[in-house]
Motif scaffolding. Sequence first.
Motif, PDB file in Angstrom:
ATOM      1  N   GLN A  90       0.847  -1.200   0.000  1.00  0.00           N
ATOM      2  CA  GLN A  90       0.000   0.000   0.000  1.00  0.00           C
ATOM      3  C   GLN A  90       0.884   1.253   0.000  1.00  0.00           C
ATOM      4  OE1 GLN A  90      -3.325   0.209  -0.102  1.00  0.00           O
ATOM      5  NE2 GLN A  90      -4.205  -1.616   0.862  1.00  0.00           N
ATOM      6  N   ASP A  92       0.701   4.016   1.572  1.00  0.00           N
ATOM      7  CA  ASP A  92       1.080   4.570   2.884  1.00  0.00           C
ATOM      8  C   ASP A  92       2.144   3.723   3.588  1.00  0.00           C
ATOM      9  OD1 ASP A  92      -0.768   2.527   3.324  1.00  0.00           O
ATOM     10  OD2 ASP A  92      -1.782   3.530   4.976  1.00  0.00           O
ATOM     11  N   HIS A 244     -10.456  -3.587   6.216  1.00  0.00           N
ATOM     12  CA  HIS A 244     -10.284  -3.107   7.590  1.00  0.00           C
ATOM     13  C   HIS A 244     -11.496  -3.484   8.439  1.00  0.00           C
ATOM     14  CE1 HIS A 244      -6.704  -0.929   6.469  1.00  0.00           C
ATOM     15  NE2 HIS A 244      -7.346  -0.289   5.501  1.00  0.00           N
ATOM     16  N   HIS A 270      -2.744   2.629  12.885  1.00  0.00           N
ATOM     17  CA  HIS A 270      -3.276   2.851  11.529  1.00  0.00           C
ATOM     18  C   HIS A 270      -4.710   3.380  11.655  1.00  0.00           C
ATOM     19  CE1 HIS A 270      -4.824   1.861   7.446  1.00  0.00           C
ATOM     20  NE2 HIS A 270      -3.564   1.943   7.048  1.00  0.00           N
TER      21      HIS A 270
HETATM   22  C1  MLT Z   1      -5.497   1.156   3.272  1.00  0.00           C
HETATM   23  O1  MLT Z   1      -4.954   0.990   4.356  1.00  0.00           O
HETATM   24  O2  MLT Z   1      -6.578   0.639   3.005  1.00  0.00           O
HETATM   25  C2  MLT Z   1      -4.806   1.997   2.252  1.00  0.00           C
HETATM   26  O3  MLT Z   1      -3.689   2.617   2.781  1.00  0.00           O
HETATM   27  C3  MLT Z   1      -5.726   2.958   1.600  1.00  0.00           C
HETATM   28  C4  MLT Z   1      -5.039   3.896   0.652  1.00  0.00           C
HETATM   29  O4  MLT Z   1      -3.902   3.682   0.219  1.00  0.00           O
HETATM   30  O5  MLT Z   1      -5.641   4.912   0.339  1.00  0.00           O
END
Ligand code: MLT
Length: 304
Positions: A90, A92, A244, A270
């Motif tokens: 991802q 992030d 999530h 997170h």
């Molecule tokens: C996530 O944790 O679902 C992602 O980081 C979402 C994203 O990259 O926007």
Amino acid sequence: MYIRVLGAGAGGGFPQWNCNCPNCKSLRLDLFSGKPRTQSSIAISADKQNWLLVNASPDVRTQLEFFDEAHPPNAVRGTGIKAILLVDGQIDHCAGLLILREGEPLELYTTRVVKHDLSTHFPIITMLSHYCGVNHHVVPIDGGSFMINDISDIKITAHALASRAPPYSPNRNNATPGDNIGVTIEQISNGKKLYYAPGLGLIEAHVLSAMRQADCVLVDGTFWTDDELVKTCGFGKYARDIGHLPQSAKGGMIEVLSGLPEKIEKHLIHINNTNPILNEDSPEHAELARANIGVCYDGQTIVL
Ligand code: MLT
Ligand code: MN
Ligand code: ZN
């Protein structure tokens, strides 16, 4: 084992650049009872000198600037960050690799499928070969444990999670084992174990078993409710659809964590900017406190 929370926020951080939700707005107005959060990353060490960076967030430059132990000891150039482990591809969690391009080759640990994504669909590893270079190490997901070069006394075990691959990956709608992993990080000398899974969509039996064997769990704290983004912004995706597990409601993360033995330390990490738990005066924050569940913040150190 030293666990340093470098960034406790989800993708976008808190406040998020384009967000005017009640949390982001009141934080900017200095009316918020709570702290900002940078994007998702932790660092681990047994000796406080040699650190494993777990996820490299787009905020890594600032995170390391405020992390004294990461700075060069006596040499003109150098770092206490000896290796980087990614739990998924991802943005992030991996875009920060580009920010680390000035140094020595990066010792990078990912699963085979994440290496593939980061060499093709989002070719960070390929790009970095023209800068510092990357020495890649495959993270096994067959239950075997492994050690990290230059990080002594730390042993890691990874398992695949039923979550979602990043939006850019062809695996987004074709889940493949290794898109996402949960990791158990153990300090060999004292036997203490951390279970870390910042993206956790489903509590499978092997996830629960890893949590039960840990001394501390640091898990997905992205959303309070499944429809949080949709309700707050008027549009957006549902928590479960993007991998999530929300905290509240039946079968949510609070229920899961409350079912674990009391002696296990429990923290959420997170955390998305829309989540009411960021507000320390909120009933949701109080509910977590009653359940003995911590809300991670940047700069926090947990010692096991
Ligand atoms: C996530 O944790 O679902 C992602 O980081 C979402 C994203 O990259 O926007
Ligand atoms: Mn994320
Ligand atoms: Zn917001």
